[in-house]
Motif scaffolding. Sequence first.
Motif, PDB file in Angstrom:
ATOM      1  N   ALA A  44      43.723  51.652  35.189  1.00 21.97           N
ATOM      2  CA  ALA A  44      44.720  51.237  34.609  1.00 21.97           C
ATOM      3  C   ALA A  44      44.762  49.751  34.367  1.00 21.97           C
ATOM      4  N   TYR A  45      43.955  49.036  35.193  1.00 21.10           N
ATOM      5  CA  TYR A  45      43.715  47.663  34.998  1.00 21.10           C
ATOM      6  C   TYR A  45      42.328  47.316  35.210  1.00 21.10           C
ATOM      7  N   GLN A  46      41.757  46.494  34.281  1.00 25.50           N
ATOM      8  CA  GLN A  46      40.222  46.042  34.826  1.00 25.50           C
ATOM      9  C   GLN A  46      40.254  44.283  34.392  1.00 25.50           C
ATOM     10  N   GLY A  47      39.237  43.862  35.045  1.00 24.81           N
ATOM     11  CA  GLY A  47      39.246  42.418  34.979  1.00 24.81           C
ATOM     12  C   GLY A  47      38.174  41.707  35.879  1.00 24.81           C
ATOM     13  N   SER A  48      38.311  40.589  36.157  1.00 23.55           N
ATOM     14  CA  SER A  48      37.327  39.871  36.828  1.00 23.55           C
ATOM     15  C   SER A  48      37.985  39.356  38.292  1.00 23.55           C
ATOM     16  N   TYR A  49      37.353  38.946  39.219  1.00 26.13           N
ATOM     17  CA  TYR A  49      38.061  38.274  40.256  1.00 26.13           C
ATOM     18  C   TYR A  49      37.106  37.258  40.911  1.00 26.13           C
ATOM     19  N   LYS A  50      37.712  36.332  41.569  1.00 24.62           N
ATOM     20  CA  LYS A  50      37.045  35.446  42.498  1.00 24.62           C
ATOM     21  C   LYS A  50      37.374  35.155  43.764  1.00 24.62           C
ATOM     22  N   ILE A  51      36.502  35.148  44.740  1.00 22.90           N
ATOM     23  CA  ILE A  51      36.799  35.144  46.165  1.00 22.90           C
ATOM     24  C   ILE A  51      36.569  33.696  46.638  1.00 22.90           C
ATOM     25  N   THR A  52      37.718  32.938  47.335  1.00 24.24           N
ATOM     26  CA  THR A  52      37.517  31.821  47.690  1.00 24.24           C
ATOM     27  C   THR A  52      37.967  31.754  49.310  1.00 24.24           C
ATOM     28  N   GLY A  53      37.141  31.671  50.379  1.00 25.66           N
ATOM     29  CA  GLY A  53      37.325  31.861  51.595  1.00 25.66           C
ATOM     30  C   GLY A  53      37.972  33.321  51.811  1.00 25.66           C
ATOM     31  N   ASN A  54      39.210  33.300  52.343  1.00 28.19           N
ATOM     32  CA  ASN A  54      39.947  34.695  52.397  1.00 28.19           C
ATOM     33  C   ASN A  54      40.746  35.007  51.348  1.00 28.19           C
ATOM     34  N   HIS A  55      40.790  34.016  50.177  1.00 27.69           N
ATOM     35  CA  HIS A  55      41.874  34.246  49.074  1.00 27.69           C
ATOM     36  C   HIS A  55      40.875  34.909  47.718  1.00 27.69           C
ATOM     37  N   ILE A  56      41.775  35.859  47.047  1.00 30.98           N
ATOM     38  CA  ILE A  56      41.238  36.466  45.845  1.00 30.98           C
ATOM     39  C   ILE A  56      42.212  36.247  44.638  1.00 30.98           C
ATOM     40  N   ASP A  57      41.496  35.881  43.481  1.00 30.75           N
ATOM     41  CA  ASP A  57      42.121  35.488  42.434  1.00 30.75           C
ATOM     42  C   ASP A  57      41.886  36.348  41.354  1.00 30.75           C
ATOM     43  N   TYR A  58      42.769  37.502  40.882  1.00 31.67           N
ATOM     44  CA  TYR A  58      42.542  38.296  39.781  1.00 31.67           C
ATOM     45  C   TYR A  58      42.864  37.878  38.584  1.00 31.67           C
ATOM     46  N   LYS A  59      42.096  38.175  37.465  1.00 33.97           N
ATOM     47  CA  LYS A  59      42.306  37.937  36.122  1.00 33.97           C
ATOM     48  C   LYS A  59      41.961  39.230  35.299  1.00 33.97           C
ATOM     49  N   ASP A  60      42.961  39.873  34.901  1.00 33.74           N
ATOM     50  CA  ASP A  60      42.695  41.231  33.977  1.00 33.74           C
ATOM     51  C   ASP A  60      42.196  40.994  32.531  1.00 33.74           C
ATOM     52  N   ASP A  61      41.783  42.044  32.086  1.00 34.31           N
ATOM     53  CA  ASP A  61      41.075  41.683  30.610  1.00 34.31           C
ATOM     54  C   ASP A  61      42.154  41.255  29.330  1.00 34.31           C
ATOM     55  N   THR A  62      43.178  41.329  29.876  1.00 35.99           N
ATOM     56  CA  THR A  62      44.484  41.083  28.883  1.00 35.99           C
ATOM     57  C   THR A  62      44.765  39.626  29.306  1.00 35.99           C
ATOM     58  N   GLY A  63      44.511  38.951  30.347  1.00 36.76           N
ATOM     59  CA  GLY A  63      44.781  37.663  30.618  1.00 36.76           C
ATOM     60  C   GLY A  63      45.982  37.507  31.684  1.00 36.76           C
ATOM     61  N   PHE A  64      46.380  38.522  32.272  1.00 34.71           N
ATOM     62  CA  PHE A  64      47.282  38.464  33.261  1.00 34.71           C
ATOM     63  C   PHE A  64      46.674  38.261  34.378  1.00 34.71           C
ATOM     64  N   THR A  65      47.315  37.241  35.341  1.00 33.91           N
ATOM     65  CA  THR A  65      46.627  36.857  36.659  1.00 33.91           C
ATOM     66  C   THR A  65      47.418  37.161  37.749  1.00 33.91           C
ATOM     67  N   ALA A  66      46.662  37.267  39.066  1.00 36.13           N
ATOM     68  CA  ALA A  66      47.489  37.666  40.260  1.00 36.13           C
ATOM     69  C   ALA A  66      46.531  36.990  41.265  1.00 36.13           C
ATOM     70  N   ASP A  67      47.081  37.207  42.582  1.00 39.75           N
ATOM     71  CA  ASP A  67      46.361  36.678  43.639  1.00 39.75           C
ATOM     72  C   ASP A  67      46.648  37.510  44.773  1.00 39.75           C
TER      73      ASP A  67
END
Length: 87
Positions: A44-67
């Motif tokens: 349904a959604y695909q994208g990249s993520y970055k882990i910093t410590g115990n935090h995750i930042d998501y950025k889907d392939d349409t540009g939407f971000t979440a954490d």
Amino acid sequence: MERNKTIEETKDYIGMWVTKDGHIRHELLPNNRYDEARGNRKSAYQGSYKITGNHIDYKDDTGFTADGVFKDGVLYHAGMILCKEKN
């Protein structure tokens, strides 16, 4: 005293994370990509993520971000609670 390692250090975030009802499934891949399924809708959604410590930042392939944040083996993301699927 030994400190607890972050999920970034252990890489324990890699794998499938699922809501209790199984409706939302986040597969966190080792190449910093994710694939989210919702209900019967695979990818349904695909994208990249970055882990910093115990935090995750998501950025889907349409540009939407979440954490989210990992705490005590649980992923808290956008009001959802996801647990890692056991192999």
